[in-house]
Write a protein that holds these residues in place. Structure first.
Motif, short mmCIF file in Angstrom:
data_model
loop_
_atom_site.label_atom_id
_atom_site.label_comp_id
_atom_site.label_asym_id
_atom_site.label_seq_id
_atom_site.Cartn_x
_atom_site.Cartn_y
_atom_site.Cartn_z
N VAL A 109 -13.96 13.31 18.50
CA VAL A 109 -13.24 12.40 18.12
C VAL A 109 -14.32 11.37 17.17
O VAL A 109 -15.30 11.01 17.65
CB VAL A 109 -12.44 11.84 19.04
CG1 VAL A 109 -13.44 11.30 20.25
CG2 VAL A 109 -11.84 10.67 18.59
N PRO A 110 -13.89 11.17 15.80
CA PRO A 110 -14.71 10.42 15.33
C PRO A 110 -15.05 8.91 15.65
O PRO A 110 -16.10 8.66 15.72
CB PRO A 110 -14.20 10.26 13.89
CG PRO A 110 -12.73 10.70 14.00
CD PRO A 110 -12.75 11.39 15.29
N ASP A 111 -14.21 8.29 16.38
CA ASP A 111 -14.39 6.91 16.33
C ASP A 111 -13.42 6.35 17.57
O ASP A 111 -12.22 6.29 17.17
CB ASP A 111 -14.38 6.06 15.42
CG ASP A 111 -14.79 4.46 15.65
OD1 ASP A 111 -15.11 4.35 16.90
OD2 ASP A 111 -14.43 3.80 14.78
N LEU A 112 -13.92 6.10 18.84
CA LEU A 112 -12.94 5.49 19.71
C LEU A 112 -12.49 3.92 19.48
O LEU A 112 -11.43 3.52 20.09
CB LEU A 112 -13.38 5.70 20.99
CG LEU A 112 -13.41 6.98 21.76
CD1 LEU A 112 -14.09 7.19 23.23
CD2 LEU A 112 -12.05 7.53 21.76
N GLY A 113 -13.38 3.62 18.63
CA GLY A 113 -12.99 2.10 18.30
C GLY A 113 -11.47 2.04 17.33
O GLY A 113 -11.05 0.97 17.32
N ASN A 114 -11.37 3.16 16.80
CA ASN A 114 -9.92 3.09 16.04
C ASN A 114 -8.80 3.34 17.11
O ASN A 114 -8.93 4.58 17.58
CB ASN A 114 -10.19 4.12 14.92
CG ASN A 114 -8.92 4.61 14.29
OD1 ASN A 114 -7.68 4.01 14.66
ND2 ASN A 114 -8.90 4.85 13.03
N GLN A 115 -7.90 2.69 17.07
CA GLN A 115 -7.08 2.82 18.37
C GLN A 115 -6.21 4.00 18.02
O GLN A 115 -5.70 4.82 19.41
CB GLN A 115 -6.14 1.55 18.36
CG GLN A 115 -6.16 0.59 19.21
CD GLN A 115 -5.32 -0.33 19.63
OE1 GLN A 115 -4.98 -1.04 18.78
NE2 GLN A 115 -4.74 -0.53 20.69
N VAL B 148 -10.62 20.22 20.75
CA VAL B 148 -9.63 19.84 19.87
C VAL B 148 -10.48 18.92 18.97
O VAL B 148 -11.36 18.21 19.36
CB VAL B 148 -8.82 18.85 20.93
CG1 VAL B 148 -8.09 17.75 20.05
CG2 VAL B 148 -7.97 19.60 21.79
N TYR B 149 -9.89 18.88 17.80
CA TYR B 149 -10.93 18.44 16.87
C TYR B 149 -10.25 17.57 15.79
O TYR B 149 -9.43 18.01 15.33
CB TYR B 149 -11.62 19.76 15.82
CG TYR B 149 -12.58 19.35 15.12
CD1 TYR B 149 -13.80 19.65 15.35
CD2 TYR B 149 -12.43 18.79 14.08
CE1 TYR B 149 -15.08 19.31 14.71
CE2 TYR B 149 -13.59 18.46 12.91
CZ TYR B 149 -14.69 18.70 13.42
OH TYR B 149 -15.91 18.50 12.35
N LEU B 150 -10.65 16.38 15.79
CA LEU B 150 -10.05 15.16 14.94
C LEU B 150 -11.24 15.02 13.89
O LEU B 150 -12.16 14.40 14.37
CB LEU B 150 -9.83 14.10 15.94
CG LEU B 150 -9.19 14.19 17.05
CD1 LEU B 150 -8.76 12.90 17.59
CD2 LEU B 150 -8.00 15.16 17.24
N SER B 151 -10.96 15.35 12.89
CA SER B 151 -12.07 15.01 11.81
C SER B 151 -12.00 13.65 11.65
O SER B 151 -13.01 12.92 11.54
CB SER B 151 -11.92 15.93 10.68
OG SER B 151 -10.66 15.83 10.10
N GLY B 152 -10.96 13.12 10.76
CA GLY B 152 -10.95 11.68 10.36
C GLY B 152 -11.86 11.36 9.30
O GLY B 152 -11.46 10.55 8.22
N PHE B 153 -13.14 11.68 9.13
CA PHE B 153 -14.13 11.63 8.25
C PHE B 153 -14.30 12.82 7.09
O PHE B 153 -13.27 13.69 7.32
CB PHE B 153 -15.23 10.91 8.59
CG PHE B 153 -14.98 9.62 9.27
CD1 PHE B 153 -14.59 8.61 8.53
CD2 PHE B 153 -15.26 9.55 10.48
CE1 PHE B 153 -14.23 7.24 9.10
CE2 PHE B 153 -14.94 8.26 11.24
CZ PHE B 153 -14.53 7.11 10.32
N ASP B 154 -15.43 12.98 6.61
CA ASP B 154 -15.59 14.11 5.86
C ASP B 154 -15.60 15.60 6.62
O ASP B 154 -16.05 15.45 7.95
CB ASP B 154 -16.87 14.12 5.29
CG ASP B 154 -17.91 13.52 6.28
OD1 ASP B 154 -17.53 13.20 7.10
OD2 ASP B 154 -18.93 13.03 5.43
#
Lengths: 341, 341
Positions: free
Chosen positions: A63-69, A117-123
């Motif tokens: 997960v790219p960023d847990l800061g993103n809710q 489980v893959y969350l890309s979110g960015f590039d």
DNA sequence: TTGTAAGCGTTATCAT
DNA sequence: ATGATAACGCTTACAA
């Protein structure tokens, strides 16, 4: 385990049988063994089990960023699904995509997790992802890689985008700009496609939509809003379609700082409906994606794939593509363009 | 590993030596082995290593709710510290405190993690925690259990609470109410204590502070605000001290729905400074706790404890209590009580 | 139905 | 400096 066996006066294999509920065991012995386990408060050594069974009963969550809710909620859903099935969740935050590639592959190879489980979110680096799927099961969330058809849970983002954009056009906006997500990301494309459909549906030329790509973070929303709105009032867009809530919030913040009022001067919509969206002033109109649900589905699917691959009995293969519904939620951040224009 | 040994024409033990950088190995052989590893793209089986070394190079992260941004950020910090040291993070969401007890203890016993970072947030069961610490290292974040002195990372919450409350009293408020956290939680006590100090410092009687305990969730903030504010205007508090931001937000939402304006009719302050706090209208005055930093510290401390316990060479024991600074951030949600009162 | 024993992939203790 | 070899705690044929 030897101790338990000794204490219950049976052999280790019998203990193993009751532990795994395979193999036949006489009821009285089973009871004795269970009792012994309790007395000695025995806890099986999972490392040993994993070694033997060549599996970890754990999944990775990239997960790219847990800061993103949105991601945090997704993670919550993953955790919930996993713990329901006694599967551990290992958290991975790929700092760079280089590392992501490595750490994921190594994680899988080293047998510390059974899948990811893959969350890309960015590039994205499709090649490495494809590589990954050869090592073990991977399920994508809200993402697709161009070449190949990976199992994934997707949302009806396109429809959502179309509908919320239609809402904006229905309010009479003609000069609309888009703050889009990173190019090349599937989510970005889908949302943009939805916006364009709505644009066409409103009888406008989609190619006249101004589109600037952000990075899904708040800051880029503000930067881009500034770029878009710092023009003569006559040419200034009267509405901003933002590809996620964070950027929409950035845009709103910029407007506040620039003395532009939302929605009177510029209407703004977001995407995701993170919890904060409904708390802003003005309350943000957006498209709700059920983040936690998506995480739950993804983990469920992944664990299913693992079990199927392992040939576990009594498990039906789940469809490898899940589509979750979105819902557009209209709040206060949109109004007809001001007459004054 | 056998394959690597064969391929490099050495014995497995030599391979093991180079893998762990212990034991003496001739340079040419080391090179050959490394090369063989690369060629066969060998990845050590961590389950086997764990079995042998009786450790998991993984830590557990017990966190009540990733939906709360404060916790999510904390988790992020934990992950960052852990991955820096090649330690895995296993996510645990204790549904109920009953389960928490069990799942934690089992996690530790089953050798799947070497220790636990524990964020309670809700109700506490000290007994089970103490039990846990007997099995393996546990570090608490922003929490203490009464009986015993566990390693933990704490914030200067009390000072922060005192200072922000002083800010409120300095604005001239006399009739102030507190929406406190769950009783019995250390964080709640600390914050309340800070408020009382400020009250006394302002020459008011701390025992006259109205205090109602919430559960740190938004909803309870709204409920309690309603209870507190639905009285004749003369008796209505002119300021609300909320023990965290979420409850403050709930309170603000209630005020909006009740037609009370913040801060003119009632001033409100929060605690934590979650990212959303600065985005609300009015922008919330609060006390910033560096969530991510706290998580980072906690994981660092835990991993240090694990290494020390393992007698690893060259590691100094870190102090088992860390105090992180807080910072009060004044924004727009406080003003002097309205003259109209 | 139960027990014996051969691994699973490492690490670590010895000899060499 | 290197190589056999015995664990680590468990699962699983296979034998009894």
């Amino acid at each position: 385990m030897k101790d338990v066996a000794k204490h219950a006066k049976v052999s280790v294999s019998t203990v193993s049988y009751v532990l795994n509920n395979n193999g036949p065991v006489a009821d009285d012995r089973r009871a004795r063994i269970l009792e012994s386990m309790r007395v000695l408060n025995y806890e099986p050594n999972e490392s040993a089990r994993n070694l033997k069974r060549r599996s970890a009963s754990a999944i990775g969550l990239v997960v790219p960023d847990l800061g993103n809710q949105f991601f945090a909620l997704l993670a919550k859903g993953v955790e919930r699904a996993a713990s329901q099935q006694d599967v551990l969740v290992v958290l991975c935050n790929p700092e760079t995509s280089e590392e992501a590639e490595l750490s994921n592959a190594r994680l899988l190879r080293s047998q510390r997790v059974d899948g990811v489980v893959y969350l890309s979110g960015f590039d994205e680096s499709p090649a490495s992802l494809i590589e990954l799927t050869k090592i073990g099961p991977v399920v994508l969330v809200d993402e697709r890689v161009p070449g190949i058809n990976l199992p994934s849970v997707l949302s009806e983002a396109r429809r959502g985008a179309r509908e919320i954009a239609s809402h904006v056009f229905d309010n009479g906006h003609k000069n609309v700009a888009v703050i889009s997500g990173p190019t090349a990301l599937w989510t970005s494309e889908q949302r943009l496609a939805g916006y364009r459909e709505a644009c066409a549906g409103a009888g406008l030329d989609p190619d006249k939509l101004k589109v600037v790509a952000g990075d899904y973070r708040m800051h880029s929303g503000a930067i881009i809003a500034e770029k878009l709105l710092s023009v003569s009032k006559a040419k200034r867009p009267t509405a901003l379609l933002c590809a996620n809530d964070l950027m929409a919030i950035g845009a709103i913040e910029y407007c506040k700082s620039a003395g532009l009022s939302v929605p009177e001067d510029v209407s703004i919509v977001g995407f995701d409906d993170i919890p904060i969206a409904g708390l802003l002033t003005p309350r943000l109109s957006t498209v709700r994606q059920p983040a936690e649900e998506m995480g739950f589905q993804a983990a469920t699917l992944l664990i299913n794939m693992i079990k199927v691959a392992r040939g576990e009995e009594g498990v039906e293969k789940l469809p490898s593509q899940t589509l979750v519904p979105v819902e557009v939620v209209i709040r206060d951040s949109v109004c007809p363009p001001s007459k004054a224009k």
